[in-house]
Design a protein around this motif. Structure first.
Motif, PDB file in Angstrom:
ATOM      1  N   GLY B 204      44.178   7.964  42.643  1.00  0.00           N
ATOM      2  CA  GLY B 204      42.855   7.396  42.360  1.00  0.00           C
ATOM      3  C   GLY B 204      42.634   6.814  40.973  1.00  0.00           C
ATOM      4  O   GLY B 204      41.496   6.721  40.521  1.00  0.00           O
ATOM      5  N   LYS B 205      43.693   6.396  40.295  1.00  0.00           N
ATOM      6  CA  LYS B 205      43.514   5.797  38.966  1.00  0.00           C
ATOM      7  C   LYS B 205      42.723   4.488  39.047  1.00  0.00           C
ATOM      8  O   LYS B 205      41.736   4.295  38.338  1.00  0.00           O
ATOM      9  N   SER B 206      43.186   3.591  39.922  1.00  0.00           N
ATOM     10  CA  SER B 206      42.543   2.283  40.004  1.00  0.00           C
ATOM     11  C   SER B 206      41.096   2.428  40.450  1.00  0.00           C
ATOM     12  O   SER B 206      40.201   1.774  39.918  1.00  0.00           O
ATOM     13  N   ASN B 207      40.889   3.311  41.411  1.00  0.00           N
ATOM     14  CA  ASN B 207      39.520   3.555  41.866  1.00  0.00           C
ATOM     15  C   ASN B 207      38.659   4.041  40.705  1.00  0.00           C
ATOM     16  O   ASN B 207      37.538   3.580  40.505  1.00  0.00           O
ATOM     17  N   PHE B 208      39.203   4.971  39.925  1.00  0.00           N
ATOM     18  CA  PHE B 208      38.437   5.477  38.783  1.00  0.00           C
ATOM     19  C   PHE B 208      38.078   4.344  37.823  1.00  0.00           C
ATOM     20  O   PHE B 208      36.944   4.239  37.355  1.00  0.00           O
ATOM     21  N   GLY B 244      41.789  -4.235  51.252  1.00  0.00           N
ATOM     22  CA  GLY B 244      40.575  -3.675  51.843  1.00  0.00           C
ATOM     23  C   GLY B 244      39.613  -3.032  50.858  1.00  0.00           C
ATOM     24  O   GLY B 244      38.551  -2.572  51.248  1.00  0.00           O
ATOM     25  N   THR B 245      39.985  -2.960  49.581  1.00  0.00           N
ATOM     26  CA  THR B 245      39.046  -2.389  48.628  1.00  0.00           C
ATOM     27  C   THR B 245      38.212  -3.523  48.020  1.00  0.00           C
ATOM     28  O   THR B 245      38.532  -4.696  48.153  1.00  0.00           O
ATOM     29  N   LYS B 246      37.150  -3.104  47.339  1.00  0.00           N
ATOM     30  CA  LYS B 246      36.266  -4.117  46.747  1.00  0.00           C
ATOM     31  C   LYS B 246      36.566  -4.241  45.257  1.00  0.00           C
ATOM     32  O   LYS B 246      37.189  -3.377  44.639  1.00  0.00           O
TER      33      LYS B 246
HETATM   34  N1  LIG Z   1      37.279   9.063  44.351  1.00  0.00           N
HETATM   35  C1  LIG Z   1      37.838   8.783  45.545  1.00  0.00           C
HETATM   36  N2  LIG Z   1      37.253   9.178  46.666  1.00  0.00           N
HETATM   37  C2  LIG Z   1      37.810   8.930  47.858  1.00  0.00           C
HETATM   38  N3  LIG Z   1      38.982   8.291  48.029  1.00  0.00           N
HETATM   39  C3  LIG Z   1      39.647   7.895  46.941  1.00  0.00           C
HETATM   40  C4  LIG Z   1      39.112   8.121  45.640  1.00  0.00           C
HETATM   41  N4  LIG Z   1      39.972   7.627  44.738  1.00  0.00           N
HETATM   42  C5  LIG Z   1      40.993   7.087  45.453  1.00  0.00           C
HETATM   43  N5  LIG Z   1      40.797   7.246  46.779  1.00  0.00           N
HETATM   44  C6  LIG Z   1      41.678   6.793  47.867  1.00  0.00           C
HETATM   45  O1  LIG Z   1      43.003   6.762  47.432  1.00  0.00           O
HETATM   46  C7  LIG Z   1      43.556   5.477  47.534  1.00  0.00           C
HETATM   47  C8  LIG Z   1      44.459   5.197  46.336  1.00  0.00           C
HETATM   48  O2  LIG Z   1      43.693   5.156  45.184  1.00  0.00           O
HETATM   49  P1  LIG Z   1      44.091   4.296  43.920  1.00  0.00           P
HETATM   50  O3  LIG Z   1      42.922   4.284  43.027  1.00  0.00           O
HETATM   51  O4  LIG Z   1      44.618   2.971  44.342  1.00  0.00           O
HETATM   52  O5  LIG Z   1      45.254   5.190  43.355  1.00  0.00           O
HETATM   53  P2  LIG Z   1      46.239   4.883  42.128  1.00  0.00           P
HETATM   54  O6  LIG Z   1      45.681   3.738  41.378  1.00  0.00           O
HETATM   55  O7  LIG Z   1      46.263   6.138  41.323  1.00  0.00           O
HETATM   56  O8  LIG Z   1      47.558   4.612  42.736  1.00  0.00           O
HETATM   57  C9  LIG Z   1      42.330   4.577  47.583  1.00  0.00           C
HETATM   58  O9  LIG Z   1      42.578   3.406  48.312  1.00  0.00           O
HETATM   59  C10 LIG Z   1      41.316   5.417  48.276  1.00  0.00           C
HETATM   60  O10 LIG Z   1      41.445   5.301  49.668  1.00  0.00           O
END
Ligand SMILES: Nc1ncnc2c1ncn2[C@@H]1O[C@H](COP(=O)(O)OP(=O)(O)O)[C@@H](O)[C@H]1O
Ligand SMILES: [Mg+2]
Lengths: 370, 553
Positions: B204-208, B244-246
């Motif tokens: 979840g780095k990118s999501n964060f 599929g993410t925004k």
């Molecule tokens: N806070 C969150 N809540 C729910 N799902 C999450 C969350 N963070 C990440 N994910 C899930 O995990 C997947 C990978 O996250 P991502 O941010 O791309 O990871 P990383 O950048 O660390 O590789 C996302 O596509 C999402 O489905």
């Protein structure tokens, strides 16, 4: 502990045997060893039957039976907190546990307090409970020196009887009430007067249990019952060996009352030896008042059904728990002791006076006197 | 336990005790212990010291690592609630020896004697101050023995709301349950003290980063921003999302909080996105110095460049025959100069955004100084180009911030995001001296680093210890965790197992102004985006009310 001078071994207590070989002549030790070997030597069924009146046919299988009712188990404990010779201060705890099947329901503590064993003024404390609980008017009098030494033990027995009475009162039709100790066996060194007083209490308890429709059993591993000529041998231990061969791989019981080994029955009940599980380490002496003795097989079957826990295989589990829940932890005793010293200090005694009085007696009596 | 206040013990000397008449009617007062009421031993503090609290729970009760419990100390003189975090759960019983490996008969009856012992680490205590206000502080004592323990509920966490900052990233998490009422938000003031975001890939780095950037956009669009955020995105995943993410541009409500520069023609259709350009004259020899493994001779030549040429024209000059001759005249080998010019030609060829006329750089820095989010989207460039751009931008930013700080005219501070930060913060060879110097002294000029990495173990210990905000998502590698534990400002060692077992989106956040490492659930960006786009008036950032852990100066 049983009320009449027997010292049942309790499961869960480790016995430390200390032999001081340096202090005893070798020959004396060898002699003792021979005697002990004799004591443990195999039981000859013929000899056993001649001496005790108990034959192979007297051993009966116990069939474990489930039932809906509750099992009550009574126990108590006492420790000396402070001993000054003619007065000693004891902590006493008594009560009972309640089970339904294998499920612990509750533990009821009927007495948990300090008790002054005071040669002058003990009567009043006994009479208070004898009258208050059992409605008995006669005063409780100890006659001999030895009895007086045992005031606190008697008081604990009284408190266990109070707990037993309360359990018998609470019990319902078909319930089983187990007592850690004995109902029979009154022997020396107690005066008849004292025994009579205790008998009165037990009779009240029996009546109360009968009123409730509950069955009463006292369970103990007596070390006093013996048989045999010349060297006397432990009756329970020998019966255990004989019984386990006669009724192998099953729980069993045998009645002692009315046999040669236990002819007279000075109380309204019967005595048995029972083994509740073939893998049990011990067989136990069982005392049952007459109304329970009438259907003893059924009652023993119920007890055997719930003497199969991993904690205490072959011993009624409720009694095991009662022992655990009602023993006084050493920390508690030490805490009370320190609190008492604090009180004495407040009363103006110096540290030295307190220590002085204490050390003298504790050296003589041994710190772990119970 | 015996009651020593019994009057009999006031006269232990054998004086006649009170007569029966005085005692009144006889009454037995039995005490009953059962499993249902307060008399059971569960969920009460039984041990152990100021660093560790123990209590027991029935074997069949479910408790989890990381859960926060509250302990109500009933001592009268204080009205105190202790908070503690579960760090271990162990099998325990009231029996000694090998009782559990010699099961006989029908099994164990007294399951209440067989239980789990829960170990919890104190977080602090909430005390009522005069006037009824609650204050949280570190605890200097232990809760009274047998104080009852319950799972902490939102009321007990209320104090946290007051210590949170303005950049929301998630919600408080208690074990695996969320405490919806308590948002977790970082402090703007902590940002030039550097931030690290750590997680194994996929945790979840990118999501964060998107959630964080969205909150920054929100603040910028309402003019509450206190710092600019620079994100250089080599994967093109932040601008419109991927798979599929925004993306950040989809945060319609706060689009005025962001500016984008892109090398991807597809992204240029959006009016908010400008074409990324860098003027040739902005590039200094040290910017290309970081890009290749130069030989010592080549390095020496590069260092000499600024003596030999006009600073602004060196790049064009050195690749001409005249320029090469000038360098040879300075005593450098022809081959050395040849290699340098070939490399420069390659750079100019590969980085088509390098132009003679325009530059995005001043605009990027101005927007940062205004406190906006600046996204540099370079999905079409390779890794070297990315590092080159990162190096160039951070140098120009640092120079500008230094200058303006000295002049006293500096705008808002800024935070430079470094993806795969282990590449440039590894210490020793291969790391970029520039980032190290930002990590060490950037704070003086208002420049912070946001290092994003899946391998914190590769980041230099000393540099890592400069990071005052750690966002720790699931980290599977023990060495990664150990490195963080060694360098963190707050004690994380007891959280090791918890960090190992964090699930996607679950985080532990250790930061300034928040008194203990906070377990959080990071918002899922797509959901947060919806909420932000829907919500009404923006909420003002609370003034930081109590200086808990004031930032060191
Ligand atoms: N806070 C969150 N809540 C729910 N799902 C999450 C969350 N963070 C990440 N994910 C899930 O995990 C997947 C990978 O996250 P991502 O941010 O791309 O990871 P990383 O950048 O660390 O590789 C996302 O596509 C999402 O489905
Ligand atoms: Mg990613």
């Amino acid at each position: 502990m049983g009320p009449f001078g027997t010292v049942p071994l309790k499961i869960g207590i480790y016995l430390h045997l200390l032999f001081h070989f340096e202090m005893i002549e070798r020959e004396k030790v060898a002699e003792a060893a021979r005697a002990i070997k004799e004591y443990f030597s195999p039981v000859d069924p013929g000899e056993f039957e001649v001496e005790t009146g108990i034959g192979a046919g007297d051993f009966r299988e116990i069939v474990p039976q489930d039932f809906d009712g509750q099992i009550f188990a009574i126990d108590g404990s006492n420790v000396v907190v402070f001993d000054l010779g003619n007065i000693s201060l004891n902590q006493i705890k008594a009560g009972y546990v309640v089970y339904r099947g294998t499920e612990w329901q509750r533990t009821v503590i009927t007495y948990d307090d300090l008790f002054t064993a005071d040669r002058e003024n003990y009567r009043q404390q006994f009479n208070r409970y004898r009258k208050g609980i059992f409605g008995l008017e006669e005063s409780f009098e100890l006659k001999s020196e030895e009895e007086l030494d045992r005031i606190s033990t008697f008081f604990r027995d009284l408190q266990e009887h109070v707990a037993l009475y309360e359990a018998a009162k609470e019990a319902k039709e078909g319930d089983v009430v187990l007592y850690d100790g004995g109902f029979s066996l009154w022997r020396e060194p107690y005066y008849r007067e004292v025994l009579k007083r205790i008998r009165e209490v037990l009779n009240r308890i029996f009546e109360r249990a009968e009123e409730s429709g509950a069955d009463l059993l006292a369970v103990s591993k007596s070390s006093k019952l013996s048989w045999g000529r010349g060297i006397s041998r432990p009756l329970i231990g020998s019966a255990d060996r004989f019984g386990s061969e006669t009724v192998p791989d099953k729980p069993w019981c045998v009645r002692l009352s009315g046999k040669k080994v236990m002819p007279e029955e000075p109380w309204h009940g019967k005595t048995y030896v029972a083994k509740f599980h073939p893998l049990a380490t011990h067989a136990f002496r069982i005392d049952a008042p007459d109304c329970t003795a009438e259907h003893i097989d059924e009652v023993l079957g119920r007890v055997a059904m719930y003497a199969r826990s991993s904690e205490s295989l072959g011993y009624p589990h409720a009694l095991f728990r009662a022992h655990q829940d009602l023993k006084i932890p050493v920390q508690e005793r030490n805490f009370n002791r320190l609190t008492l010293f604090e009180g004495l200090r407040v009363e103006g005694l110096t540290e030295q006076e307190i220590r002085g009085a204490l050390d003298y007696h504790e050296i003589l009596d041994g710190l772990r006197r119970r | 336990m015996a009651d020593l206040s019994d009057e009999r013990w006031k006269r232990p000397t054998g004086e006649e005790t009170r007569s029966e008449e005085e005692e009144g009617p006889f009454e037995l007062k039995p005490k009953t212990i059962n499993n249902e009421d307060n008399s059971n031993p569960y969920n009460k503090i039984i041990s152990k010291d100021v660093r560790e609290y123990h209590f027991i729970v029935p074997s069949d009760e479910w408790v989890e690592l990381g859960e926060i419990v509250s302990i109500h100390d009933r001592r009268e003189e204080r009205d105190t609630t202790f908070l503690a975090r579960i760090t271990d759960i162990r099998h325990d019983s009231n029996y000694d020896g090998n009782w559990d490996t010699i099961v006989r008969g029908d099994g164990f009856y007294d399951t209440d004697h067989i239980f789990n012992r829960v170990v919890a680490e104190p977080l602090g205590c909430i005390m009522k101050e005069d006037g009824g206000r609650e204050r949280f502080r570190k605890s200097r004592t232990i809760p009274a023995k047998f104080s009852p323990v319950t799972k902490a509920e939102k009321d007990e966490f209320q104090f946290l709301v007051e210590v949170m900052g303005g950049i929301e990233v998630g919600r408080l998490r208690n074990g695996s349950r969320d405490v919806k009422e308590i948002p977790v938000a970082l402090h703007s003031d902590a940002m030039d003290h550097h931030m690290g975001v750590f997680a194994t890939t996929g945790m979840g780095k990118s999501n964060f980063m998107k959630v964080f950037a969205a909150s920054c956009m929100k603040r910028a669009s309402s003019n509450e921003s206190k710092f600019g955020l620079l994100i250089i995105d080599p994967h093109g995943e932040y601008i419109l999302g991927k798979k599929g993410t925004k993306g950040l541009l989809q945060l319609d409500r706060h689009r005025d909080g962001i500016v984008c520069y892109s090398t991807d023609p597809k992204h240029l259709k959006d009016p908010l996105v400008s074409n990324l350009t860098v003027k040739r004259s902005e590039i200094l020899p040290q910017d290309i110095e970081v890009l290749y493994d130069w030989t010592p001779a080549q390095r020496e030549a590069l260092e000499a460049v600024s003596r030999v040429f006009y600073e602004e024209a060196w790049l064009e000059d050195i690749i001409t025959p005249e320029g090469a001759a000038k360098m040879v005249a300075e005593g450098f080998h022809e081959k050395t100069i040849g290699r340098i010019s070939r490399t420069i030609k390659t750079i100019l060829d590969k980085n088509r955004y390098i132009s003679d006329l325009t530059s995005s750089v001043p605009g990027i820095i101005n927007n940062l100084l205004e406190g906006k989010v600046v996204l540099v989207d370079i999905p079409t460039l390779g890794e070297r180009s990315e590092l080159f751009l990162l190096s160039l931008l951070s140098r120009t930013i640092l120079d500008r911030y230094k200058r303006e700080s000295a002049e006293g005219t500096r705008g808002k501070s800024c935070l430079i995001t470094v993806e795969e930060a282990q590449r440039v913060l590894g210490g020793g060879e291969g790391s970029l001296a520039r980032f190290e110097s930002i990590a060490r002294e950037g704070r003086k000029f208002g420049v912070g680093l946001c290092a994003v990495t899946q391998q914190p173990k590769l980041i230099d210990k000393q540099l890592l210890s400069q990071f005052n905000t750690l966002v720790i998502l699931g980290l599977a590698d023990r060495n990664d965790r150990t490195r963080l534990e060694e360098s963190a400002k707050q004690d994380l060692s007891s959280l090791d197992v918890e960090i190992q077992t964090l699930e996607k989106g679950e985080a532990i956040i250790s930061t300034l102004n928040i008194p203990f490492p906070v377990p959080a659930r990071i918002h899922l960006y797509e959901r947060y985006l919806e909420d932000l786009n829907r919500s009404k008036a923006p909420v003002k950032e609370k003034r930081q009310s109590r200086g808990f852990n004031p930032p060191p100066d």
